[in-house]
Design an enzyme around this catalytic site. Structure first.
Site, mmCIF file in Angstrom:
data_model
loop_
_atom_site.group_PDB
_atom_site.id
_atom_site.type_symbol
_atom_site.label_atom_id
_atom_site.label_comp_id
_atom_site.label_asym_id
_atom_site.label_seq_id
_atom_site.Cartn_x
_atom_site.Cartn_y
_atom_site.Cartn_z
ATOM 1 N N LYS A 91 0.783 -1.250 0.000
ATOM 2 C CA LYS A 91 0.000 0.000 0.000
ATOM 3 C C LYS A 91 0.811 1.294 0.000
ATOM 4 O O LYS A 91 0.239 2.367 0.144
ATOM 5 C CB LYS A 91 -0.944 0.000 1.198
ATOM 6 C CG LYS A 91 -0.214 -0.018 2.533
ATOM 7 C CD LYS A 91 -1.136 0.343 3.673
ATOM 8 C CE LYS A 91 -0.385 0.394 4.982
ATOM 9 N NZ LYS A 91 -1.182 0.817 6.125
ATOM 10 N N SER A 131 -9.852 1.962 -2.826
ATOM 11 C CA SER A 131 -9.339 3.217 -2.285
ATOM 12 C C SER A 131 -9.872 4.399 -3.079
ATOM 13 O O SER A 131 -10.178 4.275 -4.279
ATOM 14 C CB SER A 131 -7.809 3.171 -2.389
ATOM 15 O OG SER A 131 -7.263 4.443 -2.243
ATOM 16 N N TYR A 156 0.432 1.631 -7.407
ATOM 17 C CA TYR A 156 -0.535 1.287 -6.355
ATOM 18 C C TYR A 156 -1.960 1.625 -6.813
ATOM 19 O O TYR A 156 -2.852 0.778 -6.782
ATOM 20 C CB TYR A 156 -0.197 2.037 -5.051
ATOM 21 C CG TYR A 156 -1.279 1.866 -4.013
ATOM 22 C CD1 TYR A 156 -1.459 0.643 -3.383
ATOM 23 C CD2 TYR A 156 -2.149 2.921 -3.691
ATOM 24 C CE1 TYR A 156 -2.481 0.473 -2.456
ATOM 25 C CE2 TYR A 156 -3.157 2.758 -2.763
ATOM 26 C CZ TYR A 156 -3.325 1.528 -2.140
ATOM 27 O OH TYR A 156 -4.338 1.360 -1.233
ATOM 28 N N LYS A 160 -5.263 -0.930 -7.916
ATOM 29 C CA LYS A 160 -6.632 -0.930 -7.363
ATOM 30 C C LYS A 160 -7.649 -0.815 -8.492
ATOM 31 O O LYS A 160 -8.678 -1.494 -8.490
ATOM 32 C CB LYS A 160 -6.811 0.215 -6.357
ATOM 33 C CG LYS A 160 -6.022 0.043 -5.074
ATOM 34 C CD LYS A 160 -6.527 -1.122 -4.244
ATOM 35 C CE LYS A 160 -5.706 -1.341 -2.987
ATOM 36 N NZ LYS A 160 -5.967 -2.628 -2.329
HETATM 37 P P1 NAD Z 1 -1.528 -3.285 6.133
HETATM 38 O O1 NAD Z 1 -0.214 -3.318 5.434
HETATM 39 O O2 NAD Z 1 -1.542 -2.950 7.576
HETATM 40 O O3 NAD Z 1 -2.276 -4.688 5.943
HETATM 41 C C1 NAD Z 1 -2.081 -5.505 4.820
HETATM 42 C C2 NAD Z 1 -1.736 -6.902 5.311
HETATM 43 O O4 NAD Z 1 -1.501 -7.731 4.162
HETATM 44 C C3 NAD Z 1 -0.465 -6.927 6.165
HETATM 45 O O5 NAD Z 1 -0.729 -7.613 7.376
HETATM 46 C C4 NAD Z 1 0.544 -7.686 5.293
HETATM 47 O O6 NAD Z 1 1.432 -8.456 6.081
HETATM 48 C C5 NAD Z 1 -0.364 -8.542 4.427
HETATM 49 N N1 NAD Z 1 0.211 -8.917 3.127
HETATM 50 C C6 NAD Z 1 0.919 -8.140 2.262
HETATM 51 N N2 NAD Z 1 1.274 -8.858 1.188
HETATM 52 C C7 NAD Z 1 0.780 -10.106 1.375
HETATM 53 C C8 NAD Z 1 0.814 -11.305 0.612
HETATM 54 N N3 NAD Z 1 1.468 -11.371 -0.571
HETATM 55 N N4 NAD Z 1 0.204 -12.407 1.099
HETATM 56 C C9 NAD Z 1 -0.429 -12.370 2.299
HETATM 57 N N5 NAD Z 1 -0.493 -11.266 3.061
HETATM 58 C C10 NAD Z 1 0.097 -10.153 2.604
HETATM 59 O O7 NAD Z 1 -2.463 -2.302 5.308
HETATM 60 P P2 NAD Z 1 -3.893 -1.702 5.658
HETATM 61 O O8 NAD Z 1 -3.746 -0.250 5.870
HETATM 62 O O9 NAD Z 1 -4.563 -2.524 6.706
HETATM 63 O O10 NAD Z 1 -4.594 -1.887 4.242
HETATM 64 C C11 NAD Z 1 -5.435 -3.006 3.974
HETATM 65 C C12 NAD Z 1 -5.958 -2.877 2.552
HETATM 66 O O11 NAD Z 1 -6.669 -1.644 2.427
HETATM 67 C C13 NAD Z 1 -4.865 -2.859 1.482
HETATM 68 O O12 NAD Z 1 -5.331 -3.576 0.361
HETATM 69 C C14 NAD Z 1 -4.745 -1.382 1.139
HETATM 70 O O13 NAD Z 1 -4.296 -1.169 -0.167
HETATM 71 C C15 NAD Z 1 -6.175 -0.911 1.334
HETATM 72 N N6 NAD Z 1 -6.274 0.536 1.613
HETATM 73 C C16 NAD Z 1 -5.567 1.048 2.674
HETATM 74 C C17 NAD Z 1 -5.630 2.422 2.922
HETATM 75 C C18 NAD Z 1 -4.835 3.020 4.054
HETATM 76 O O14 NAD Z 1 -4.600 4.248 4.025
HETATM 77 N N7 NAD Z 1 -4.429 2.268 5.070
HETATM 78 C C19 NAD Z 1 -6.424 3.253 2.113
HETATM 79 C C20 NAD Z 1 -7.147 2.681 1.064
HETATM 80 C C21 NAD Z 1 -7.060 1.306 0.827
#
Ligand code: NAD
Ligand code: UDP
Length: 343
Positions: A91, A131, A156, A160
């Site tokens: 992300k 997102s 990124y 999405k």
């Molecule tokens: P985060 O990094 O805390 O959580 C993502 C999890 O996925 C992590 O625990 C990581 O270890 C795991 N991961 C990564 N690659 C992996 C793989 N190949 N196989 C298995 N697990 C894997 O991120 P978050 O903030 O909790 O975001 C969760 C989702 O929401 C993501 O898809 C992100 O793109 C989306 N998102 C986040 C935000 C933000 O600002 N936090 C905004 C919009 C969308």
């Protein structure tokens, strides 16, 4: 308050991460059974203890990669999974510019593997973490689900958009698949009991975790990226939404998919924007101390201001955000103090 629904057995990819862990806690509290698949590349198993602490229940953790079809088979072979919540992914916008193939592999390739495994094991409900980055932020505000898509300047954002397109095509080809695309705006805050939260490794990219580290004395001051935007105080404005509200949105979206088929897109945001300086002021009130900052140049690629229209989620999911900006920064600060004690 969480709503009680019929218990469903669920796979949550990325469930050890920031938004996933809050959502898993909420799903368990609502009586669902949860298996987490996470490779722990951006999280630790300590979030499982936090989930257990706040929900009083345990998820099953499988440490593995979403691109590993055999691993997905081993999990789903057990049968009767009622759905998947798909958070796993990379992300960091800047990193996606430096390593685009890695981002497409995990975010797009991983989603394709997951969809294939769901098809093999007849799992027909999916909630996907999208997102606000998919939108054209120059469009008329507030952004509605039907607002024009943009041209994100990074892998990124494009990943999405690609997954959203793949999901649309999949539902078009197979009406038995039900999909909720949740477009988060700016998720911030932490669990009110400070048992779960975001634990950025290295220098935080995002505003609130950065301010929290300044407040904790880890960093000397906040760089405010741009003071000359066409906004009331000249700083960028975003729609910040509490991670607990997001978690509840997922439970409601899953509930909706259990009752309806099809593909649905919902914005999850607060429905209003705050400037960087308003967030700083709110944090100062929560912390009871000034946050040093310096206004510097704009961050390349940043938009001046955008926020969500959350009317569709309110009408269809009965979801409205319940936490204020003050709650968001107070909980972020309480969580930062927990993180400081862990070091
Ligand atoms: P985060 O990094 O805390 O959580 C993502 C999890 O996925 C992590 O625990 C990581 O270890 C795991 N991961 C990564 N690659 C992996 C793989 N190949 N196989 C298995 N697990 C894997 O991120 P978050 O903030 O909790 O975001 C969760 C989702 O929401 C993501 O898809 C992100 O793109 C989306 N998102 C986040 C935000 C933000 O600002 N936090 C905004 C919009 C969308
Ligand atoms: N921002 C800032 N300093 C920072 C990090 C962010 O001034 O150290 C600003 C950024 O320019 C934007 C807002 O804070 O206006 C939110 O940025 P963030 O990176 O948290 O989320 P984004 O909206 O970019 O996804």
């Amino acid at each position: 308050m969480d709503n009680k629904v019929n218990a469903v057995k669920l796979l949550v990819t990325g469930g050890a991460g920031y938004i996933g862990s809050h959502t898993v806690a909420s799903l368990l509290t609502n009586g669902h059974d949860v298996t987490i698949l996470d490779d722990l590349s951006n999280s630790t198993a300590s979030s499982i203890r936090g989930i257990e602490q706040v929900s009083g229940r345990s998820p099953h953790l499988v440490v593995g990669d979403i691109r590993d079809g055999e691993c997905l088979d081993r999990i789903l072979r057990g049968g009767d999974f009622g759905g998947v919540l798909h958070f796993a992914g990379l992300k960091a916008v800047g990193e996606s510019v430096r390593h685009p193939a890695r981002y497409y592999s995990v975010n797009v390739g991983g989603s394709i593997e997951l969809l294939a495994a769901m098809r093999r094991h007849n799992v027909r409900r999916l909630v996907f973490s999208s997102s606000a980055t998919v939108y054209d932020t120059e469009a008329e505000m507030p952004l509605q689900e039907s607002s024009p898509s943009g041209h994100p300047g990074h892998a990124y954002g494009r990943s999405k958009q690609m997954v959203e397109q793949i999901l649309t095509d999949e539902v078009g080809s197979d009406p038995s698949l039900a999909v909720a695309v949740l477009r988060y705006f700016n998720p911030v805050g932490a669990h009110p009991e400070a048992a779960l939260g975001e634990a950025p490794t290295g220098t935080p990219n995002n505003l609130v975790p950065y301010i929290a580290q300044v407040a904790a004395g880890i960093r000397p001051y906040l760089e405010v990226y741009g003071g000359d935007y066409p906004t009331p105080d000249g700083t960028g404005m975003r729609d910040y939404v509490h991670v607990m509200d997001l978690a509840r949105g997922h439970v409601l979206a899953l509930d909706f998919l259990c009752a309806h088929g099809g593909l649905h897109k919902w914005n999850l945001g607060a429905g209003r924007a705050y400037s960087v300086l308003e967030v700083v002021k709110a944090f100062e009130l929560a912390r009871g101390q000034q946050i040093p900052y310096r206004i510097t140049g704009r961050r390349p690629g940043d938009a001046a201001s955008y926020w969500a229209d959350v009317g569709k989620a309110a009408r269809e999911l009965r979801w409205t955000p319940q936490y204020t900006l003050e709650d968001m920064v107070r909980h972020a600060w309480a969580w930062q103090q927990v993180l400081a004690r862990r070091v």
